[in-house]
Design a protein around this motif. Structure first.
Motif, PDB file in Angstrom:
ATOM      1  N   GLN A  74       7.312  12.650   1.923  1.00 41.86           N
ATOM      2  CA  GLN A  74       6.945  11.238   1.904  1.00 41.86           C
ATOM      3  C   GLN A  74       8.185  10.360   2.086  1.00 41.86           C
ATOM      4  OE1 GLN A  74       5.846   9.427  -1.956  1.00 41.86           O
ATOM      5  NE2 GLN A  74       3.890   8.908  -1.007  1.00 41.86           N
ATOM      6  N   GLU A  75       9.251  10.704   1.389  1.00 42.42           N
ATOM      7  CA  GLU A  75      10.501   9.956   1.503  1.00 42.42           C
ATOM      8  C   GLU A  75      11.062  10.055   2.916  1.00 42.42           C
ATOM      9  OE1 GLU A  75      12.193   7.252   0.002  1.00 42.42           O
ATOM     10  OE2 GLU A  75      11.791   8.481  -1.779  1.00 42.42           O
ATOM     11  N   ALA A  76      10.971  11.253   3.504  1.00 42.85           N
ATOM     12  CA  ALA A  76      11.450  11.446   4.874  1.00 42.85           C
ATOM     13  C   ALA A  76      10.652  10.583   5.850  1.00 42.85           C
ATOM     14  CB  ALA A  76      11.347  12.921   5.259  1.00 42.85           C
ATOM     15  N   GLU A 128       4.096  21.558  -5.358  1.00 44.14           N
ATOM     16  CA  GLU A 128       3.353  20.821  -4.337  1.00 44.14           C
ATOM     17  C   GLU A 128       3.638  19.323  -4.413  1.00 44.14           C
ATOM     18  OE1 GLU A 128      -0.886  21.771  -2.542  1.00 44.14           O
ATOM     19  OE2 GLU A 128      -1.065  20.737  -4.477  1.00 44.14           O
ATOM     20  N   GLU A 129       3.639  18.760  -5.614  1.00 43.06           N
ATOM     21  CA  GLU A 129       3.871  17.319  -5.728  1.00 43.06           C
ATOM     22  C   GLU A 129       5.306  16.962  -5.360  1.00 43.06           C
ATOM     23  OE1 GLU A 129       3.555  13.533  -8.781  1.00 43.06           O
ATOM     24  OE2 GLU A 129       2.427  15.365  -9.200  1.00 43.06           O
ATOM     25  N   HIS A 130       6.291  17.783  -5.781  1.00 46.81           N
ATOM     26  CA  HIS A 130       7.676  17.497  -5.417  1.00 46.81           C
ATOM     27  C   HIS A 130       7.860  17.551  -3.893  1.00 46.81           C
ATOM     28  CE1 HIS A 130       9.743  16.875  -9.155  1.00 46.81           C
ATOM     29  NE2 HIS A 130       9.263  17.977  -9.682  1.00 46.81           N
ATOM     30  N   LEU A 131       7.258  18.544  -3.240  1.00 48.97           N
ATOM     31  CA  LEU A 131       7.368  18.637  -1.783  1.00 48.97           C
ATOM     32  C   LEU A 131       6.692  17.440  -1.112  1.00 48.97           C
ATOM     33  CD1 LEU A 131       6.813  22.439  -1.068  1.00 48.97           C
ATOM     34  CD2 LEU A 131       8.939  21.137  -0.882  1.00 48.97           C
ATOM     35  N   TYR A 132       5.572  17.034  -1.653  1.00 48.41           N
ATOM     36  CA  TYR A 132       4.893  15.850  -1.115  1.00 48.41           C
ATOM     37  C   TYR A 132       5.817  14.638  -1.179  1.00 48.41           C
ATOM     38  CZ  TYR A 132       1.656  11.909  -0.838  1.00 48.41           C
ATOM     39  OH  TYR A 132       1.050  10.739  -0.487  1.00 48.41           O
ATOM     40  N   ARG A 133       6.469  14.455  -2.346  1.00 46.47           N
ATOM     41  CA  ARG A 133       7.356  13.307  -2.507  1.00 46.47           C
ATOM     42  C   ARG A 133       8.557  13.388  -1.558  1.00 46.47           C
ATOM     43  NH1 ARG A 133       4.237   9.624  -4.951  1.00 46.47           N
ATOM     44  NH2 ARG A 133       3.693  10.136  -7.095  1.00 46.47           N
ATOM     45  N   ILE A 134       9.076  14.584  -1.355  1.00 53.64           N
ATOM     46  CA  ILE A 134      10.237  14.762  -0.476  1.00 53.64           C
ATOM     47  C   ILE A 134       9.872  14.400   0.965  1.00 53.64           C
ATOM     48  CG2 ILE A 134      11.780  16.481   0.533  1.00 53.64           C
ATOM     49  CD1 ILE A 134      11.662  17.919  -2.243  1.00 53.64           C
ATOM     50  N   ARG A 143       0.833  -1.200   0.000  1.00 50.39           N
ATOM     51  CA  ARG A 143       0.000   0.000   0.000  1.00 50.39           C
ATOM     52  C   ARG A 143       0.871   1.255   0.000  1.00 50.39           C
ATOM     53  NH1 ARG A 143      -2.875  -0.805   4.467  1.00 50.39           N
ATOM     54  NH2 ARG A 143      -4.486  -2.003   3.379  1.00 50.39           N
ATOM     55  N   ALA A 144       1.943   1.226   0.758  1.00 55.79           N
ATOM     56  CA  ALA A 144       2.855   2.371   0.805  1.00 55.79           C
ATOM     57  C   ALA A 144       3.492   2.619  -0.560  1.00 55.79           C
ATOM     58  CB  ALA A 144       3.932   2.144   1.860  1.00 55.79           C
ATOM     59  N   HIS A 175      -6.656  17.773  -2.059  1.00 60.86           N
ATOM     60  CA  HIS A 175      -7.200  18.505  -0.912  1.00 60.86           C
ATOM     61  C   HIS A 175      -6.135  19.314  -0.177  1.00 60.86           C
ATOM     62  CE1 HIS A 175     -10.950  16.427  -1.510  1.00 60.86           C
ATOM     63  NE2 HIS A 175     -10.377  15.249  -1.344  1.00 60.86           N
ATOM     64  N   GLY A 176      -4.949  19.369  -0.738  1.00 60.48           N
ATOM     65  CA  GLY A 176      -3.900  20.161  -0.115  1.00 60.48           C
ATOM     66  C   GLY A 176      -2.736  19.310   0.363  1.00 60.48           C
ATOM     67  N   LEU A 177      -1.572  19.937   0.461  1.00 59.02           N
ATOM     68  CA  LEU A 177      -0.343  19.233   0.813  1.00 59.02           C
ATOM     69  C   LEU A 177      -0.417  18.622   2.213  1.00 59.02           C
ATOM     70  CD1 LEU A 177       2.581  18.510   0.134  1.00 59.02           C
ATOM     71  CD2 LEU A 177       3.262  20.775   0.970  1.00 59.02           C
ATOM     72  N   VAL A 178      -0.835  19.400   3.196  1.00 66.60           N
ATOM     73  CA  VAL A 178      -0.872  18.912   4.576  1.00 66.60           C
ATOM     74  C   VAL A 178      -1.860  17.757   4.718  1.00 66.60           C
ATOM     75  CG1 VAL A 178      -1.378  19.521   6.966  1.00 66.60           C
ATOM     76  CG2 VAL A 178      -0.140  21.135   5.510  1.00 66.60           C
ATOM     77  N   HIS A 179      -3.013  17.892   4.080  1.00 70.90           N
ATOM     78  CA  HIS A 179      -4.022  16.830   4.142  1.00 70.90           C
ATOM     79  C   HIS A 179      -3.463  15.522   3.590  1.00 70.90           C
ATOM     80  CE1 HIS A 179      -8.049  14.984   3.904  1.00 70.90           C
ATOM     81  NE2 HIS A 179      -7.656  14.522   2.719  1.00 70.90           N
ATOM     82  N   ALA A 180      -2.789  15.596   2.431  1.00 68.60           N
ATOM     83  CA  ALA A 180      -2.245  14.391   1.812  1.00 68.60           C
ATOM     84  C   ALA A 180      -1.161  13.759   2.686  1.00 68.60           C
ATOM     85  CB  ALA A 180      -1.683  14.724   0.426  1.00 68.60           C
ATOM     86  N   LEU A 181      -0.297  14.590   3.263  1.00 74.84           N
ATOM     87  CA  LEU A 181       0.765  14.062   4.118  1.00 74.84           C
ATOM     88  C   LEU A 181       0.196  13.456   5.389  1.00 74.84           C
ATOM     89  CD1 LEU A 181       3.410  16.889   3.643  1.00 74.84           C
ATOM     90  CD2 LEU A 181       3.542  14.535   2.793  1.00 74.84           C
ATOM     91  N   LYS A 182      -0.871  14.039   5.910  1.00 74.67           N
ATOM     92  CA  LYS A 182      -1.528  13.493   7.100  1.00 74.67           C
ATOM     93  C   LYS A 182      -2.086  12.104   6.798  1.00 74.67           C
ATOM     94  CE  LYS A 182      -2.967  14.037  11.377  1.00 74.67           C
ATOM     95  NZ  LYS A 182      -2.016  14.115  12.510  1.00 74.67           N
TER      96      LYS A 182
END
Length: 369
Positions: free
Chosen positions: A287-289, A279-285, A234-235, A247-254
């Motif tokens: 996410q990797e962390a 936004e997508e690049h920051l999400y991926r970064i 799943r990950a 729905h936004g960067l914070v929502h997706a990361l949550k």
């Protein structure tokens, strides 16, 4: 409307080109600015490959005769300027005395050429790299002045540099995509594949068990290992597509942190209004962390801070786990760190990673102008 001075026109085109990141819109916008800001009335750009085949990639205000039959006169056959370019005889802005494309269009549609009989041409290049031709024309004009040709040279130089920049950026993006696919394949092989193999071995061994307690223990191992494999799969799927990012960067990361069973404590400063690319690049970064935190730091808590100003967006990901040696390229975490570096580089930002026995902090700064 009064035309801008040549210096003002060159400045306008340069500023436009510096901001563009997409090839088609860059070519169309630069050509439009050149024609509208000068005495030229039409223009077109050919890309020419190593086999000498040309492609009409941009045009502006072409006479109707040249647009007939889906621009057949522009896209089919050859002409002097393309041949001269291919033979390395066209090295600077030049007058074209006799254009076969315009001649053929004039013969078929004499009243639809808008007075265009000749054009000027200049090769598009950056350093040793050559891309094609920039052509312009003016009604009832057979010879273009030295000033016109100098303007054409200057604009062609700017466009050539922009083509080079965008091409390199696309190559870097593709390299990042390939690297990410390879990492996902490694993760799939190293984790999920290993878990499924373990399930198979345990199930096979369990078939010969007659002791009920031992059989129950085998089933328990199978259940736990299967659940871990499902969670890992799943990950990996989440990494292929940012679920919830609409729905936004914070929502997706949550959401992602909940899937990893991590406690994410977000703190936001300022209005977070980012382009979809950033936004997508920051999400991926981030996410990797979070992946690294889950696998390597022996903690399930992460502090996330996001701050946006007019100049940049700043992201800090912090945990208080066991930490790691950021200089050790042999660690599994190095693959994830390399992905972070590549993404930050694409956004022309800065990445700082510090780690100790008290935890790990990742700071990302991305310029927005």
């Amino acid at each position: 409307m009064e035309k801008p001075t040549r210096l003002a026109l060159l400045k306008e085109i340069a500023e436009f080109l510096n901001e563009e990141t997409e090839m088609k819109s860059m070519l169309d916008g630069a050509l439009r600015s050149l024609v509208e800001g000068s005495e030229f009335s039409t223009g077109w750009i050919f890309f020419i490959n190593n086999e000498g085949e040309h492609e009409l990639v941009s045009d502006y205000h072409l006479p109707k005769a040249l647009t007939r039959n889906q621009c057949a006169y522009m896209t089919q056959g050859s002409c002097w300027c393309v041949q001269a370019y291919e033979n390395k005889k066209l090295t600077k802005a030049s007058n074209i005395i006799n254009c076969s494309r315009i001649n053929h269009a004039t013969q078929a549609y004499a009243d639809e050429t808008d007075g265009i009989t000749h054009h000027a041409t200049v090769p598009l290049r950056s350093g040793e790299e050559e891309y094609g031709l920039l052509n312009v024309a003016t009604p009832h004009t057979e010879t273009y002045s030295e000033e016109d040709l100098e303007l054409l040279e200057s604009v062609a130089f700017q466009i050539g540099s922009a083509i080079k920049r965008i091409t390199l950026t696309e190559q870097e993006k593709e390299a990042a995509r390939i690297s990410e696919r390879n990492r996902l394949a490694r993760d799939l092989h190293d984790s999920v594949n290993q878990m499924l193999f373990s399930v198979k071995v345990t199930a096979h061994a369990g078939q010969g068990l007659s002791d009920i307690s031992k059989a129950q223990q085998a089933f328990k191992v199978i259940e736990e290992t299967s659940q871990n494999a499902v969670s890992e799969m799943r990950a990996l799927i989440w990494q292929l597509k940012p679920v919830g990012l609409e729905h936004g960067l914070v929502h997706a990361l949550k959401q992602y942190s909940e899937m990893l069973e991590l406690e994410l404590y977000p703190e936001v400063h300022g209005l977070i209004d980012l382009s979809s690319t950033v936004e997508e690049h920051l999400y991926r970064i981030v996410q990797e962390a979070m992946n690294n935190t889950k696998k390597h730091t022996n903690t399930d808590e992460i502090q996330l801070t996001i701050k946006q100003t007019q100049q940049n967006v700043q992201v800090r990901v912090q945990d208080f786990g066991t930490g790691f040696d950021v200089t050790d390229s042999t660690r599994e975490t190095s693959h994830g760190l390399n992905n972070m570096w590549q993404r930050v580089k694409l956004l022309q930002g800065d990445l700082t990673i510090t780690s100790s026995t008290q935890g790990t902090t990742i700071d990302v700064v991305i310029p927005l102008n």
